[in-house]
Design an enzyme around this catalytic site. Structure first.
Site, PDB file in Angstrom:
ATOM      1  N   VAL A 110      33.168  39.564  39.522  1.00  0.00           N
ATOM      2  CA  VAL A 110      34.427  38.988  39.052  1.00  0.00           C
ATOM      3  C   VAL A 110      35.457  40.088  38.809  1.00  0.00           C
ATOM      4  CG1 VAL A 110      35.515  37.607  37.230  1.00  0.00           C
ATOM      5  CG2 VAL A 110      33.186  37.070  37.990  1.00  0.00           C
ATOM      6  N   GLU A 111      35.021  41.185  38.234  1.00  0.00           N
ATOM      7  CA  GLU A 111      35.943  42.243  37.837  1.00  0.00           C
ATOM      8  C   GLU A 111      36.511  43.016  39.027  1.00  0.00           C
ATOM      9  OE1 GLU A 111      37.322  43.185  35.167  1.00  0.00           O
ATOM     10  OE2 GLU A 111      36.286  42.139  33.558  1.00  0.00           O
ATOM     11  N   SER A 112      35.637  43.470  39.916  1.00  0.00           N
ATOM     12  CA  SER A 112      36.051  44.424  40.946  1.00  0.00           C
ATOM     13  C   SER A 112      35.549  44.098  42.339  1.00  0.00           C
ATOM     14  CB  SER A 112      35.530  45.812  40.558  1.00  0.00           C
ATOM     15  OG  SER A 112      34.094  45.803  40.529  1.00  0.00           O
ATOM     16  N   TYR A 133      37.964  33.125  33.523  1.00  0.00           N
ATOM     17  CA  TYR A 133      37.060  34.274  33.575  1.00  0.00           C
ATOM     18  C   TYR A 133      35.588  33.861  33.520  1.00  0.00           C
ATOM     19  CZ  TYR A 133      35.612  39.108  32.641  1.00  0.00           C
ATOM     20  OH  TYR A 133      35.042  40.350  32.702  1.00  0.00           O
TER      21      TYR A 133
END
Length: 458
Positions: free
Chosen positions: A114-116, A219
């Protein structure tokens, strides 16, 4: 006393009523951990890393329309999921091992999806960087070094340790994984203020009820969507790459200045693969003064150490100088026999900059590294708009790489095959057979094979 005996049952009934008071739907969502993963057979060891991750699921599943949307989104982009999963393969064992050691849910190993997108060089508009997307201030708080030489937010080991420290703190602070994850994305202070505002208005204070930005609202659903796909990839028509439940890399420490390109060549690795494990370096040279930790695939450590031990050429094609602040760049270039343009290119300096503003500058060495390896051009691993200068490939002279007998032979280890050795040494199975007079493809542990290109006649 008689009155107390009569009142005691009534008091106990009242207390029992308080203890069994129904929780709100919002509270149940946060704390009930039923159906957190599909049923797994715990009587056998994990088949691979994906199986190991599934066995450690411990965060309650979230079910809502946003989860459905993102699950459908990722499932409709199988190539993107495959690419992210292939990138993850280098880091998953280390991350999951750390999660298990700390007793944390293994869903957290999916957070970099999800982040990167599991890209260690990812850089956001808010200057968040690395697998775990630390912004500069949070990275500094968790002792991730960020300077001219390196940015440990991009280091897979240092950033993972910092991220798990931070997530552990947030869970202890919030007491709820949904709120902890929201705090990781939005900031613990922002989430706390949103909770206080909801409480003052008499509203629920759980993750799904808070007033928050769309990014934070989506998120946890994004993480849940990735979890859904990893839990049952066949349901969504997704094929996950094979990732063995064994360490992919280990860390070695070296005490000599070394070009990144030279280190990759000594490890007999493509430069891109070396940088994927060592993406934190901003410059083409790794300084011994920083006590660098090099991350190498397990099967490359031996060859790296052997090549380094027998290598007699220069390990770095750069000289580090420490100019006085405000010193003229033109005078520095003249002193070291290079053009002003070369000095600027080597240090990513703009054409308008005329004086030194940093504590260190790189000067191309007069003598390039020498030896028997072809070094690839250095490509910047820094994910910013500026790029490092690209140096031409440097051919190392064969007479300067004084190979020891261990370099000329390979000792067979368990799992070695002629095919795997041919790929490792950039040769063919037929060439290995001819050089070693092999009649078939069978190999024995401890057997020593000669490899092509070592001036040994078969």
């Amino acid at each position: 006393m008689k009155i107390l005996r009569l009142l005691l049952p009534l008091i106990l009934v009242a207390l029992a009523g308080c203890a069994t008071r129904p929780q709100s739907a919002d509270q149940r969502q946060a704390y009930v951990a039923e159906d957190t993963s599909r049923t797994v057979d715990l009587t056998h060891p994990p088949r691979d890393m994906w199986d190991r991750i599934r066995r450690g699921f411990a965060i309650p599943n979230l079910r809502n329309e946003r989860v459905d949307y993102w699950t459908d989104y990722y499932a409709s982009h199988p190539q993107s999921v495959l690419l992210m999963s292939q990138r993850a393969g280098k880091y998953l064992y280390y991350i999951v091992d750390e999660l298990n050691r700390r007793g944390l849910p293994t869903e957290l190993a999916l957070l970099p999806f999800v982040e990167s997108a599991y890209n260690p060089n990812a850089l956001s508009r808010s200057q968040a960087s690395g697998l775990w997307q630390f912004i500069p201030s949070t990275g500094q708080h968790y002792k991730l070094q960020q300077d001219w030489w390196r940015d440990q937010r991009r280091d897979p080991v240092a950033s993972t340790q910092a991220a798990l420290d931070y997530l552990s703190y947030l869970y202890d602070f919030q007491g709820d994984w949904y709120l902890a994850l929201a705090s990781y994305n939005w900031g613990e202070g922002a989430v706390k203020r949103a909770m206080d505002k909801a409480a003052d208005a008499g509203k629920p204070t759980g993750y799904t009820a808070l007033d928050m930005p769309d990014e934070t609202r989506n998120y946890v659903p994004k993480l849940q969507a990735i979890k859904n796909i990893i839990a049952r990839p066949e349901k969504f028509g997704i094929t996950l790459p094979k990732v063995s439940n064994t360490p992919y890399f280990t860390t070695v420490h070296k005490s000599r200045d070394m070009d990144i390109a030279v280190a990759a060549a000594l490890a007999e690795m493509p430069l891109e693969d070396f940088q994927a494990l060592n993406p934190s370096y901003n410059r083409p040279v790794i300084l011994a003064a920083h006590k660098p930790a090099l991350h190498l695939p397990l099967d490359k450590v031996g060859v790296f150490n052997e090549n380094l031990a027998s290598y007699t050429g220069r390990l770095s094609s750069w000289q580090v100088i420490h100019p006085k602040k405000g010193q003229s760049l033109a005078s520095i270039a003249k002193t070291h026999g290079i053009s002003l343009n070369q000095l600027r290119q080597a240090n990513n300096l703009g054409s308008r900059q005329t004086r030194a503003t940093t504590a260190a500058l790189l000067i191309p060495a007069q003598e390039a590294p020498a030896g028997g390896l072809m070094l690839a051009s250095y490509q910047s691993s820094n994910a910013t708009s500026a790029t490092e200068p690209t140096r031409p490939p440097t051919r190392l002279k064969a007479q300067d790489l004084r190979s020891k007998p261990s370099i000329r032979t390979h000792t067979i280890r368990r799992g070695d095959t002629l095919y795997s050795l041919a790929r490792r040494y950039n040769t063919s199975v037929d060439a290995l057979r001819k050089l070693n007079n092999l009649k078939n493809s069978s190999l024995s542990t401890g057997q020593r094979l000669r490899v092509p290109g070592t001036e040994v006649q078969g």
